[in-house]
Design a protein around this motif. Structure first.
Motif, PDB file in Angstrom:
ATOM      1  N   LEU A 127      -3.512 -38.192  34.544  1.00 53.38           N
ATOM      2  CA  LEU A 127      -4.227 -39.008  33.651  1.00 53.38           C
ATOM      3  C   LEU A 127      -5.479 -39.461  34.412  1.00 53.38           C
ATOM      4  CD1 LEU A 127      -4.454 -41.129  31.319  1.00 53.38           C
ATOM      5  CD2 LEU A 127      -3.303 -42.715  32.896  1.00 53.38           C
ATOM      6  N   LYS A 128      -5.689 -39.255  35.575  1.00 46.50           N
ATOM      7  CA  LYS A 128      -7.067 -39.645  36.147  1.00 46.50           C
ATOM      8  C   LYS A 128      -7.858 -38.223  36.185  1.00 46.50           C
ATOM      9  CE  LYS A 128      -9.831 -42.060  38.426  1.00 46.50           C
ATOM     10  NZ  LYS A 128     -10.480 -43.203  37.991  1.00 46.50           N
ATOM     11  N   THR A 129      -7.325 -37.240  36.513  1.00 46.72           N
ATOM     12  CA  THR A 129      -7.747 -35.772  36.188  1.00 46.72           C
ATOM     13  C   THR A 129      -8.440 -35.794  34.828  1.00 46.72           C
ATOM     14  OG1 THR A 129      -6.360 -34.933  37.778  1.00 46.72           O
ATOM     15  CG2 THR A 129      -7.258 -33.535  36.202  1.00 46.72           C
ATOM     16  N   GLU A 130      -7.754 -36.112  33.767  1.00 45.95           N
ATOM     17  CA  GLU A 130      -8.391 -36.055  32.375  1.00 45.95           C
ATOM     18  C   GLU A 130      -9.458 -36.876  32.455  1.00 45.95           C
ATOM     19  OE1 GLU A 130      -7.584 -33.717  30.153  1.00 45.95           O
ATOM     20  OE2 GLU A 130      -6.052 -32.832  31.260  1.00 45.95           O
ATOM     21  N   GLU A 131      -9.345 -38.060  32.936  1.00 50.41           N
ATOM     22  CA  GLU A 131     -10.329 -39.028  32.733  1.00 50.41           C
ATOM     23  C   GLU A 131     -11.616 -38.806  33.585  1.00 50.41           C
ATOM     24  OE1 GLU A 131      -8.831 -42.812  34.454  1.00 50.41           O
ATOM     25  OE2 GLU A 131      -7.622 -43.147  32.689  1.00 50.41           O
ATOM     26  N   THR A 132     -11.336 -38.126  34.580  1.00 55.48           N
ATOM     27  CA  THR A 132     -12.711 -37.380  35.504  1.00 55.48           C
ATOM     28  C   THR A 132     -13.375 -36.215  34.722  1.00 55.48           C
ATOM     29  OG1 THR A 132     -11.411 -38.104  37.532  1.00 55.48           O
ATOM     30  CG2 THR A 132     -13.176 -36.554  37.744  1.00 55.48           C
ATOM     31  N   THR A 133     -12.501 -35.389  34.242  1.00 55.83           N
ATOM     32  CA  THR A 133     -13.124 -34.516  33.608  1.00 55.83           C
ATOM     33  C   THR A 133     -13.910 -34.741  32.399  1.00 55.83           C
ATOM     34  OG1 THR A 133     -11.198 -32.792  33.821  1.00 55.83           O
ATOM     35  CG2 THR A 133     -12.507 -32.357  32.112  1.00 55.83           C
ATOM     36  N   ARG A 134     -13.457 -35.868  31.636  1.00 63.63           N
ATOM     37  CA  ARG A 134     -14.419 -36.435  30.456  1.00 63.63           C
ATOM     38  C   ARG A 134     -15.718 -37.055  31.044  1.00 63.63           C
ATOM     39  NH1 ARG A 134      -9.111 -37.694  28.412  1.00 63.63           N
ATOM     40  NH2 ARG A 134      -9.361 -40.080  29.210  1.00 63.63           N
ATOM     41  N   TYR A 135     -15.244 -38.045  32.196  1.00 64.05           N
ATOM     42  CA  TYR A 135     -16.342 -38.785  32.991  1.00 64.05           C
ATOM     43  C   TYR A 135     -17.489 -37.828  33.232  1.00 64.05           C
ATOM     44  CZ  TYR A 135     -18.800 -42.063  35.794  1.00 64.05           C
ATOM     45  OH  TYR A 135     -19.797 -42.900  36.443  1.00 64.05           O
ATOM     46  N   TRP A 136     -17.343 -36.725  33.896  1.00 61.79           N
ATOM     47  CA  TRP A 136     -18.341 -35.856  34.267  1.00 61.79           C
ATOM     48  C   TRP A 136     -18.865 -34.727  33.181  1.00 61.79           C
ATOM     49  CZ3 TRP A 136     -20.518 -38.045  38.002  1.00 61.79           C
ATOM     50  CH2 TRP A 136     -19.749 -38.762  38.942  1.00 61.79           C
ATOM     51  N   GLN A 137     -18.129 -35.196  31.935  1.00 64.02           N
ATOM     52  CA  GLN A 137     -18.849 -34.101  30.731  1.00 64.02           C
ATOM     53  C   GLN A 137     -18.331 -32.895  30.850  1.00 64.02           C
ATOM     54  OE1 GLN A 137     -20.515 -35.980  28.142  1.00 64.02           O
ATOM     55  NE2 GLN A 137     -20.285 -37.865  29.668  1.00 64.02           N
ATOM     56  N   ARG A 138     -17.182 -32.598  31.541  1.00 66.94           N
ATOM     57  CA  ARG A 138     -16.812 -31.006  31.644  1.00 66.94           C
ATOM     58  C   ARG A 138     -15.996 -30.761  30.297  1.00 66.94           C
ATOM     59  NH1 ARG A 138     -15.341 -32.270  37.288  1.00 66.94           N
ATOM     60  NH2 ARG A 138     -17.112 -31.943  38.525  1.00 66.94           N
ATOM     61  N   SER A 139     -15.384 -31.811  29.963  1.00 65.18           N
ATOM     62  CA  SER A 139     -14.514 -31.720  28.617  1.00 65.18           C
ATOM     63  C   SER A 139     -15.545 -30.941  27.523  1.00 65.18           C
ATOM     64  CB  SER A 139     -14.141 -32.938  28.130  1.00 65.18           C
ATOM     65  OG  SER A 139     -14.978 -33.790  28.188  1.00 65.18           O
ATOM     66  N   ARG A 140     -16.695 -31.233  27.479  1.00 64.51           N
ATOM     67  CA  ARG A 140     -17.339 -30.715  26.469  1.00 64.51           C
ATOM     68  C   ARG A 140     -18.157 -29.270  26.707  1.00 64.51           C
ATOM     69  NH1 ARG A 140     -23.148 -31.306  27.228  1.00 64.51           N
ATOM     70  NH2 ARG A 140     -23.696 -32.790  28.703  1.00 64.51           N
ATOM     71  N   LEU A 141     -17.926 -28.844  27.980  1.00 64.95           N
ATOM     72  CA  LEU A 141     -18.536 -27.652  28.239  1.00 64.95           C
ATOM     73  C   LEU A 141     -17.704 -26.337  27.976  1.00 64.95           C
ATOM     74  CD1 LEU A 141     -19.685 -28.400  31.863  1.00 64.95           C
ATOM     75  CD2 LEU A 141     -21.227 -28.543  29.860  1.00 64.95           C
ATOM     76  N   LYS A 142     -18.252 -25.441  27.507  1.00 66.93           N
ATOM     77  CA  LYS A 142     -17.789 -24.112  27.349  1.00 66.93           C
ATOM     78  C   LYS A 142     -17.868 -23.185  28.390  1.00 66.93           C
ATOM     79  CE  LYS A 142     -18.114 -24.251  22.141  1.00 66.93           C
ATOM     80  NZ  LYS A 142     -18.529 -23.633  20.896  1.00 66.93           N
ATOM     81  N   GLU A 143     -16.962 -22.215  28.714  1.00 63.06           N
ATOM     82  CA  GLU A 143     -17.224 -21.088  29.917  1.00 63.06           C
ATOM     83  C   GLU A 143     -18.679 -20.553  29.447  1.00 63.06           C
ATOM     84  OE1 GLU A 143     -15.175 -17.568  32.127  1.00 63.06           O
ATOM     85  OE2 GLU A 143     -14.005 -18.759  30.513  1.00 63.06           O
ATOM     86  N   GLY A 144     -19.258 -20.114  30.348  1.00 62.48           N
ATOM     87  CA  GLY A 144     -20.468 -19.258  30.300  1.00 62.48           C
ATOM     88  C   GLY A 144     -21.575 -19.715  31.222  1.00 62.48           C
ATOM     89  N   VAL A 145     -22.737 -19.201  30.906  1.00 60.97           N
ATOM     90  CA  VAL A 145     -23.996 -19.572  31.701  1.00 60.97           C
ATOM     91  C   VAL A 145     -24.758 -20.687  30.966  1.00 60.97           C
ATOM     92  CG1 VAL A 145     -26.299 -18.312  32.403  1.00 60.97           C
ATOM     93  CG2 VAL A 145     -24.214 -17.116  32.439  1.00 60.97           C
ATOM     94  N   TYR A 146     -25.283 -21.510  31.959  1.00 57.68           N
ATOM     95  CA  TYR A 146     -26.345 -22.577  31.532  1.00 57.68           C
ATOM     96  C   TYR A 146     -27.449 -22.370  32.297  1.00 57.68           C
ATOM     97  CZ  TYR A 146     -22.148 -24.669  29.121  1.00 57.68           C
ATOM     98  OH  TYR A 146     -21.240 -24.800  28.533  1.00 57.68           O
ATOM     99  N   GLN A 147     -28.704 -22.245  31.523  1.00 50.16           N
ATOM    100  CA  GLN A 147     -29.872 -22.080  32.102  1.00 50.16           C
ATOM    101  C   GLN A 147     -31.095 -22.353  31.332  1.00 50.16           C
ATOM    102  OE1 GLN A 147     -30.433 -18.264  33.604  1.00 50.16           O
ATOM    103  NE2 GLN A 147     -32.301 -18.348  34.734  1.00 50.16           N
ATOM    104  N   PRO A 148     -31.933 -23.332  31.520  1.00 54.94           N
ATOM    105  CA  PRO A 148     -31.702 -24.406  32.833  1.00 54.94           C
ATOM    106  C   PRO A 148     -30.434 -25.234  32.682  1.00 54.94           C
ATOM    107  CG  PRO A 148     -33.349 -25.178  31.213  1.00 54.94           C
ATOM    108  CD  PRO A 148     -32.973 -23.968  30.774  1.00 54.94           C
TER     109      PRO A 148
END
Length: 326
Positions: free
Chosen positions: A138-159
């Motif tokens: 539960l805390k893991t899922e909350e943390t993923t959402r908190y740090w906005q990784r739940s909306r990230l897709k795999e790949g390159v971000y630049q900048p």
């Protein structure tokens, strides 16, 4: 007829900063030693723990591990950056002494850096575990959402400025591999303190290179009563003072950077929060006069109830202040 030649693995320097957590340190080292990616050096950077951790290192009988030990306690920022400066690897990766890596962590992230010289970091998501290594899903899922990784897709971000200094998705202290020569390791000031990893993420995105996100959870962040995160969130006076000072220094640097201009409203809010945190720490330590200017500054950056309440309480009698919760 052609012959396939497998390129040698690039050397990765694993930095394990530690202070007085021998049992957790043993587990952290074990998770580094068990990496399926074998070409690593492991630098255990001890900040003058009461007991020398050399005996723990000797248990592994692994020539890839070495100890650097400070003759006196220097604090987390200088301890970890000093170890980074001694690293010999093409890449560096930090592992807190109370956290863990999955066996395939480096094997899954390093190839992206090898394949693309325009990347400065490769990072992933992480699990949250307790003091007994049990995953808190539960805390893991909350943390993923908190740090906005739940909306990230795999790949390159630049900048990747927003990912690093606003969303703070790039977790340097646990879940990121860094191209060593892309960072000026002498440009990390001591004032960053507990926020050394945030500042290092800032330096990484300032390099102009990109970040690769791998959405799997490959590391494990431990929450326990002795972790700095837990201490800072409670009523430990010195922890609040350290956190407030580090936050003020970092966010003042960020707000002055023209490349981060569009994020200034966010940085002003974080400066308000940091000044309030420092003021509360000073007030609880009895330094009422020193605390008030920080509450005033917080209100100037962002008018909010927490700062106003803290300022009001600073004018109450000292015996009452000690009984009140902010």
């Amino acid at each position: 007829m052609s012959t396939n030649i497998t390129a040698p693995e690039s050397l990765v320097s694993v930095i394990i900063p530690t202070y007085n957590r021998p049992e957790y340190l043993r587990k952290a080292i074990a998770s580094a030693v068990r990496q399926t990616y074998r070409n690593i050096e492991i630098i255990v950077s001890d900040d003058c723990s009461p007991d020398n951790p050399q005996a723990i290192i000797d248990e592994f009988q692994d020539s890839r591990i070495r100890l650097r030990r400070n003759p006196q306690n220097l604090g987390i920022a200088l301890n970890v950056t000093s170890a980074f400066k001694e690293a010999q690897g093409k890449y560096v990766a930090s592992l807190n002494d109370d956290d863990l890596w999955n066996e395939d962590y480096l094997a899954k992230l390093v190839p992206y850096l090898d394949a693309n010289p325009d990347l400065v970091v490769a990072f992933c998501d992480h699990y949250v575990i307790d003091s007994e290594d049990k995953i808190d899903y539960l805390k893991t899922e909350e943390t993923t959402r908190y740090w906005q990784r739940s909306r990230l897709k795999e790949g390159v971000y630049q900048p990747f400025y927003e990912l690093s200094v606003v969303d703070q998705s790039v977790f340097i202290a646990l879940a990121t591999v860094i191209r060593r020569d892309a960072i000026d390791w002498d440009s990390i000031p001591l004032e960053v303190g507990l926020f050394w990893d945030l500042y290092l993420a800032y330096l990484a995105c300032r390099s102009g290179k990109g970040a690769y996100y791998y959405p799997e959870r490959l590391t494990r962040y431990r929450i326990h009563p002795q972790s700095e995160t837990q201490i800072s969130g409670k009523k430990n006076v010195q922890a609040k003072i350290r956190t407030g000072k580090a936050g003020i220094f970092c966010y003042e640097q960020f707000i002055a950077d023209e490349r981060l201009q569009k994020f200034r409203p966010y940085f002003r809010a974080k400066l308000a929060q940091s000044h309030t945190t420092l003021g509360i720490g000073l007030m609880r330590s009895g330094q009422i006069a020193a605390a008030r200017p920080h509450f005033w500054k917080a209100i100037q950056y962002q008018l909010n109830l927490r700062s106003v309440a803290a300022l009001t309480l600073s004018f109450t009698p000292g015996s009452i202040v000690k009984l009140l919760k902010v």
